[in-house]
Design an enzyme around this catalytic site. Structure first.
Site, short mmCIF file in Angstrom:
data_model
loop_
_atom_site.label_atom_id
_atom_site.label_comp_id
_atom_site.label_asym_id
_atom_site.label_seq_id
_atom_site.Cartn_x
_atom_site.Cartn_y
_atom_site.Cartn_z
N LYS A 196 25.48 13.15 -1.74
CA LYS A 196 25.88 12.81 -0.36
C LYS A 196 24.61 12.66 0.50
CE LYS A 196 26.72 14.79 3.41
NZ LYS A 196 26.15 13.82 4.37
N GLU A 271 16.68 24.10 -0.37
CA GLU A 271 15.33 23.89 0.19
C GLU A 271 15.55 23.74 1.69
OE1 GLU A 271 12.62 22.39 1.89
OE2 GLU A 271 12.52 20.61 0.61
N CYS A 305 9.96 19.61 6.57
CA CYS A 305 10.20 21.05 6.54
C CYS A 305 8.90 21.83 6.35
CB CYS A 305 11.21 21.40 5.47
SG CYS A 305 10.84 20.60 3.91
N GLU A 402 12.16 26.48 14.18
CA GLU A 402 11.72 25.20 13.63
C GLU A 402 12.09 24.08 14.62
OE1 GLU A 402 13.75 23.64 10.11
OE2 GLU A 402 11.78 23.06 9.36
P1 ADP Z 1 19.49 18.46 10.14
O1 ADP Z 1 19.79 19.63 11.04
O2 ADP Z 1 18.07 18.28 9.84
O3 ADP Z 1 20.24 17.20 10.48
P2 ADP Z 1 21.36 19.39 8.31
O4 ADP Z 1 21.08 20.62 7.58
O5 ADP Z 1 22.35 19.40 9.43
O6 ADP Z 1 19.99 18.84 8.74
O7 ADP Z 1 21.81 18.23 7.34
C1 ADP Z 1 21.32 18.03 6.04
C2 ADP Z 1 22.45 17.52 5.17
O8 ADP Z 1 23.49 18.49 5.17
C3 ADP Z 1 23.10 16.22 5.65
O9 ADP Z 1 23.46 15.44 4.51
C4 ADP Z 1 24.35 16.72 6.35
O10 ADP Z 1 25.39 15.76 6.37
C5 ADP Z 1 24.73 17.90 5.49
N1 ADP Z 1 25.58 18.90 6.15
C6 ADP Z 1 25.62 19.22 7.46
N2 ADP Z 1 26.56 20.19 7.67
C7 ADP Z 1 27.11 20.48 6.47
C8 ADP Z 1 28.12 21.39 6.02
N3 ADP Z 1 28.75 22.18 6.85
N4 ADP Z 1 28.39 21.43 4.70
C9 ADP Z 1 27.74 20.63 3.83
N5 ADP Z 1 26.80 19.75 4.18
C10 ADP Z 1 26.47 19.66 5.49
#
Ligand code: ADP
Length: 498
Positions: A196, A271, A305, A402
């Site tokens: 995804k 990560e 990161c 961060e």
């Molecule tokens: P950022 O804050 O840098 O946007 P995220 O950690 O929110 O990073 O997002 C990284 C990935 O995790 C993206 O592919 C996002 O769609 C996915 N993501 C965000 N929320 C969830 C969740 N609750 N469960 C699974 N995947 C998630």
């Protein structure tokens, strides 16, 4: 104040790719979302819609997991010899090379990063990751184990088998590299995958899906479902028929992944975030340390990161280093990434822009001063000035959290024996750097820092062979190298009485 350069025309293959709504890749076919929904992805340089993408949710994730399960258990993939998996991975790397310009432009348009870096970093690194992991496919070995049980003889050995169906959730900062870091070891090990991509940057992963098909991977071995985190991502992390979930992203979402994975106790690798210390000792070669420290925080607009976001400098050279990093920040050509002259692009999204500006406001409110930068750049697009904050205190949010933008906090230190304490004063533990001419100082400090990576007299050096991951709340497990492969295998012990 920085200015924004003018945009440049994009090439016709990319323009064609962007015209049609992009479908998802399930079981070897390009399909629409079961719901029929699509979402927009934006060009961060202009804030305009770039393309429409089919929006996967739990129904599509379930379809993709079923396809991945079928491909793991039946058909050509489970019977494929390792050398053939190696050949497919190598072929995929070649296809990336063949389409490098197109992929670079797509990455830049979707993420905002300078085309210069998409060309020399993102696309070649993705190809290199697949090539490196291609080599591992034929080298995944168990061992023979001497057994001490009395009165009989045994022959015991281990096998390393593919873990099964892997769910892989990736972020938006290095979309193609992240896809390669996740897919490479999983496929080398013989797993099947549901990937995804991040909702902000799904395009290169979808183009990669076409290349995966062209390379000849069997149907269902790789499935790519674009969609949002709270829907598609959460469904993948919680899916009862997924054997392993690999995630790169924020620490906050990492916690949600762990909770979601608990249902079927799938294996988890993470990560996550960082607040990495970058330490410049008094004896450092400043001709290297100053540009190196600027690169440590400003590369990829600070959206990395491992960014060196806490710059610790010995007080005897503090003013000189801060002035040098500020001067280096002025040399960036800020503009739309698609302009080949650009070296600092926009942030990825409106949300990210607001987040970074929120931190800048909070820092100033708490008493920090901007030695350079400190503001959003006026006009359309998500541009922020590269910023060096001084007069910061350890308890400030800008020092502890961060930011994920081009913002560094510069902090003087006087006692070289105390600096490691300050460097380790964080919940994170992803990366760090030491700049010194003294070999002994370098390795003493490297041993004491609680972080998965320590760079000495360099920064942001990554390699497919070099394990990367975090201590503490920066993650679980290591990607790249042998450890990267091990994330996708189970060890089986076989013990025979002779
Ligand atoms: P950022 O804050 O840098 O946007 P995220 O950690 O929110 O990073 O997002 C990284 C990935 O995790 C993206 O592919 C996002 O769609 C996915 N993501 C965000 N929320 C969830 C969740 N609750 N469960 C699974 N995947 C998630």
């Amino acid at each position: 104040m920085a200015t924004i350069a003018s945009p440049v025309e994009i090439n016709s293959e990319v323009a064609d790719f962007l015209k049609r709504p992009r479908k998802m890749f399930i079981g070897g076919a390009w399909v629409e979302a079961a719901s029929g929904k699509t979402f927009d992805t934006y060009n961060p340089a202009t804030g305009e819609v770039l393309a429409k993408v089919c929006e996967g949710d739990h129904v599509d994730i379930d379809r993709a997991v079923k396809a991945a399960r079928k491909a793991f258990e039946e058909g050509p993939w489970p019977d494929m010899v390792p050398a053939e998996r190696a050949r497919l991975l190598w072929k995929l790397a070649e296809l990336i090379d063949e389409h490098k310009e197109e992929l670079a432009e797509l990455e830049t348009l979707d993420n905002g990063k300078p085309l210069l870096f998409s060309r020399i970093v993102d696309v070649p690194t993705a190809a290199a990751n697949f090539r490196y992991m291609s080599g591992w496919a034929t080298k995944i070995e168990g061992s023979t184990i001497p057994i001490s049980m009395p009165r009989a003889k045994y022959f015991a050995y281990t096998l390393r088998e593919p873990i099964g169906v892997a769910g892989q959730i990736i972020p938006w900062n290095f979309p193609l590299i992240m896809a390669s870091l996740k897919l490479g070891p999983a496929l080398a090990a013989g797993c099947t995958v549901v990937l995804k991509p991040a909702e902000q940057t799904p395009l290169t992963a979808l183009r990669l899906g076409e290349l995966i098909q062209e390379a000849g991977f069997p149907d269902g071995v790789v499935n790519i479902v674009p969609g949002f985190g709270e829907t598609a991502g959460a469904a993948l992390a919680a899916h009862p028929d997924v054997d392993k979930v690999a995630f790169t992203g924020s620490t906050e979402v990492g916690r949600l992944i762990v909770t979601a994975a608990a249902g079927n106790l799938k294996k988890v690798s993470l990560e996550l975030g960082g607040k990495s210390p970058n330490i410049v000792f008094a004896d450092a070669d400043l001709d290297c340390a100053i540009p190196g420290s600027a690169n440590a925080i400003f590369f990829n607009q600070g959206q990395i990161c491992a960014a060196g976001s806490r710059l610790f400098v010995h007080k005897s050279i503090f003013d000189k280093v801060v002035a040098g990093v500020a001067e280096a920040s002025k040399k960036f050509q800020i503009g739309p990434g698609i302009d080949p002259a650009t070296t600092l692009g926009p942030l990825v999204s409106q949300e990210q822009l607001e987040r970074v500006c929120g931190y800048l406001d909070s820092g100033i409110k708490d008493g920090a001063k901007a030695a350079i930068g400190g503001r959003k750049i006026a006009g359309s697009g998500y541009f922020v000035e590269p910023t060096v904050l001084v007069d910061v205190r350890p308890e400030m949010k800008v020092v502890r959290e961060e930011i994920f933008g081009p913002v560094v906090t510069a902090i003087p230190f006087s006692d070289p024996n105390e600096i490691v304490k300050s460097a380790n004063d964080t919940h994170y533990g992803l990366a760090s750097a030491v700049w010194t001419r003294d070999v002994s100082t370098a390795h003493k400090v490297a041993a004491k820092i609680r972080a998965g990576t320590v760079w000495v007299n360099c920064y942001n050096i990554f390699d497919a062979a070099l394990p990367f991951g975090g201590y503490r709340q920066s993650g679980w497990g290591r990607e790249c190298g042998r450890e990267g492969i091990e994330l996708y295998t189970e060890t089986k012990a076989v013990c025979a009485q002779l």
